[in-house]
Write a protein that holds these residues in place. Structure first.
Motif, PDB file in Angstrom:
ATOM      1  N   SER A 126       3.241  -5.083   5.559  1.00  0.00           N
ATOM      2  CA  SER A 126       2.357  -4.584   6.616  1.00  0.00           C
ATOM      3  C   SER A 126       2.398  -3.064   6.769  1.00  0.00           C
ATOM      4  O   SER A 126       1.371  -2.444   7.055  1.00  0.00           O
ATOM      5  N   ASN A 127       3.554  -2.444   6.584  1.00  0.00           N
ATOM      6  CA  ASN A 127       3.655  -0.985   6.729  1.00  0.00           C
ATOM      7  C   ASN A 127       3.897  -0.283   5.399  1.00  0.00           C
ATOM      8  O   ASN A 127       4.328   0.870   5.378  1.00  0.00           O
ATOM      9  N   ASN A 154      -4.479   0.810  -3.271  1.00  0.00           N
ATOM     10  CA  ASN A 154      -5.748   0.162  -3.574  1.00  0.00           C
ATOM     11  C   ASN A 154      -6.952   1.055  -3.314  1.00  0.00           C
ATOM     12  O   ASN A 154      -8.094   0.604  -3.412  1.00  0.00           O
ATOM     13  N   GLN A 155      -6.706   2.323  -2.945  1.00  0.00           N
ATOM     14  CA  GLN A 155      -7.795   3.272  -2.780  1.00  0.00           C
ATOM     15  C   GLN A 155      -8.130   3.925  -4.125  1.00  0.00           C
ATOM     16  O   GLN A 155      -7.239   4.108  -4.970  1.00  0.00           O
ATOM     17  N   LEU A 157      -3.483  -9.244   6.158  1.00  0.00           N
ATOM     18  CA  LEU A 157      -3.581  -8.791   4.768  1.00  0.00           C
ATOM     19  C   LEU A 157      -4.103  -9.910   3.877  1.00  0.00           C
ATOM     20  O   LEU A 157      -3.698 -10.039   2.717  1.00  0.00           O
ATOM     21  N   TYR A 159      -5.261  -9.389   0.195  1.00  0.00           N
ATOM     22  CA  TYR A 159      -4.272  -9.317  -0.879  1.00  0.00           C
ATOM     23  C   TYR A 159      -3.738 -10.705  -1.243  1.00  0.00           C
ATOM     24  O   TYR A 159      -3.354 -10.947  -2.389  1.00  0.00           O
ATOM     25  N   ARG A 168       2.783   1.004   1.351  1.00  0.00           N
ATOM     26  CA  ARG A 168       1.736   1.864   0.784  1.00  0.00           C
ATOM     27  C   ARG A 168       0.700   1.045   0.010  1.00  0.00           C
ATOM     28  O   ARG A 168      -0.027   1.573  -0.830  1.00  0.00           O
ATOM     29  N   LEU A 169       0.610  -0.241   0.303  1.00  0.00           N
ATOM     30  CA  LEU A 169      -0.284  -1.120  -0.440  1.00  0.00           C
ATOM     31  C   LEU A 169      -1.743  -0.715  -0.282  1.00  0.00           C
ATOM     32  O   LEU A 169      -2.497  -0.680  -1.264  1.00  0.00           O
ATOM     33  N   ASP A 170      -2.163  -0.403   0.946  1.00  0.00           N
ATOM     34  CA  ASP A 170      -3.549   0.027   1.148  1.00  0.00           C
ATOM     35  C   ASP A 170      -3.837   1.309   0.373  1.00  0.00           C
ATOM     36  O   ASP A 170      -4.912   1.464  -0.224  1.00  0.00           O
ATOM     37  N   TRP A 171      -2.878   2.253   0.387  1.00  0.00           N
ATOM     38  CA  TRP A 171      -3.068   3.495  -0.371  1.00  0.00           C
ATOM     39  C   TRP A 171      -3.227   3.204  -1.861  1.00  0.00           C
ATOM     40  O   TRP A 171      -4.103   3.772  -2.526  1.00  0.00           O
TER      41      TRP A 171
END
Length: 388
Positions: free
Chosen positions: A367-368, A375-376, A13, A16, A370-373
């Motif tokens: 790592s698991n 950033n969408q 990551l 970030y 909702r950080l990627d979500w």
């Protein structure tokens, strides 16, 4: 001269980490994100005001009341209020207790350590003696079950600690909304800076707890315990509620042989930054109560965003949960920056390395999540597949 430029992080990551090292937030800048975060935090602030008042009322006025039938009434038991309560036309104070018990179970921090100390045990016994004076039946029960009432006082201490924490956060989020409406908050960065300044300003506020029994004031958490807002309540709150949480009944199996829940508490990942918003609205999912409460206090500008989405207000609790998660990534950013060993804009090579190690530790936790979500780009349309 030693270079101040660090090699890129090898962490999965690392993107970030770069964002945080540049002083930016974990939530991307956008007009809609700003409106969602400020709007949901305004609603959250109103709900937290009610939660904190009730938690403090229970801690102070329902002290060692074994059957507190009217603990959610804040001392105002009237027929209309009772009817609304039975009809469930009220704030869901059960959610506040769920959060309190989650903190109690996970523990950690200065408050948890103090409640294991001989000083707390001594003060608890004095309060019990004062409360049970003349009550020979309860005195007998206390002798037979000597750990029951001290454990109740331990739990009441968490009622008070969480109530005091939420009191500060409610005022902070209301002030944030006021600044936004006055045109002083114009970006996600402004939101993070405002929350960070609020946390730093409140960091050393003392956490104390005493109850009045008859004409006597009994200390439970005295000022001499030196418990403070940030280190002893806020940080354990973030750990227990943002990260660990508890597995929701009906979503995963509690059967030990199924191995769907980690064996160690430290490995739990059911907090606000991890939770899938889709179950929100389902029976037995505690955050449903929070989303339902916030639904009543949404500002008009946020309601308009929800109405313009694909499903309108049919899935409003899910949309509220998504906005809430975005706001919590802002609060988490402020927490990370506030607890960093050194300022992110430091030019000292050793301080930069220390910050890098610190941030990589945080990223291990994400790592698991909702950080990627988060950033969408936001997509509120109903189009599931692009047109050919």
């Amino acid at each position: 001269m030693t270079s101040t430029i660090l090699k890129p992080s090898a962490h999965p990551l690392s993107a970030y980490i770069d964002i945080l090292e540049s002083g930016k937030a974990l939530l991307p800048e956008s007009t809609e994100n700003l409106v969602e975060v400020v709007g949901i935090l305004k609603s959250y602030a109103i709900v937290l005001d009610a939660y904190s008042r009730n938690l403090n009322y229970i801690a102070e006025k329902q002290f060692l009341v074994i059957f507190p039938f009217f603990k959610y009434f804040n001392g105002e038991v009237t027929r209309p209020k009772l009817i609304r309560y039975l009809w469930h036309d009220r704030i869901n104070f059960e959610y506040a207790e769920y959060v309190m018990r989650t903190m109690l179970w996970h523990g950690g921090g200065g408050l948890d350590s103090y409640l294991d100390s001989p000083e707390f045990s001594s003060l608890a016994q004095k309060a019990i003696a004062a409360k049970l004076k003349g009550n020979f039946f309860m005195q007998g029960l206390h002798k037979v079950f000597p750990n029951f009432l001290p454990e109740q006082i331990r739990m009441l201490s968490y009622y008070s600690g969480l109530g005091q924490f939420w009191r500060v956060m409610s005022d902070l989020f209301i002030n944030l909304s006021d600044r936004y409406e006055a045109g002083q908050i114009k970006s996600i960065a402004d939101v993070v800076d405002f929350i960070l300044a609020g946390l730093v300003g409140a960091a050393s506020l003392p956490i104390t707890y005493s109850v009045k029994i008859g004409d006597r004031d009994c200390d439970i958490i005295p000022a001499s315990a030196n418990l403070t807002f940030l280190a002893d309540v806020a940080v354990p709150y973030v750990e227990a509620i943002f990260f660990r949480g508890t597995a929701f009944f009906g979503v995963v199996s509690y059967n030990a042989q199924a191995h769907q829940i980690p064996e160690e508490q430290k490995d739990f990942g059911y907090g606000a930054l991890f939770a899938d918003p889709l179950p929100i609205g389902g029976a037995g999912i505690p955050p449903t109560q929070l989303m339902q409460d916030m639904r009543h206090f949404l500002p008009d500008y946020l309601q308009e965003i929800y109405r313009s989405s694909c499903r309108g207000e049919d899935d409003v609790r899910v949309q509220i949960c998504q906005s809430f998660q975005k706001s919590m990534f802002c609060v988490t950013t402020a927490t990370i920056l506030g607890l960093a060993p050194h300022p992110m804009n430091t030019s000292d090579p050793e301080e930069k390395k220390a910050n890098r190690t610190y941030l990589e530790g945080w990223m291990d936790r994400f790592s698991n999540s909702r950080l990627d979500w988060a950033n969408q780009p936001t997509n509120r349309s109903c189009q599931l597949f692009p047109e050919r």
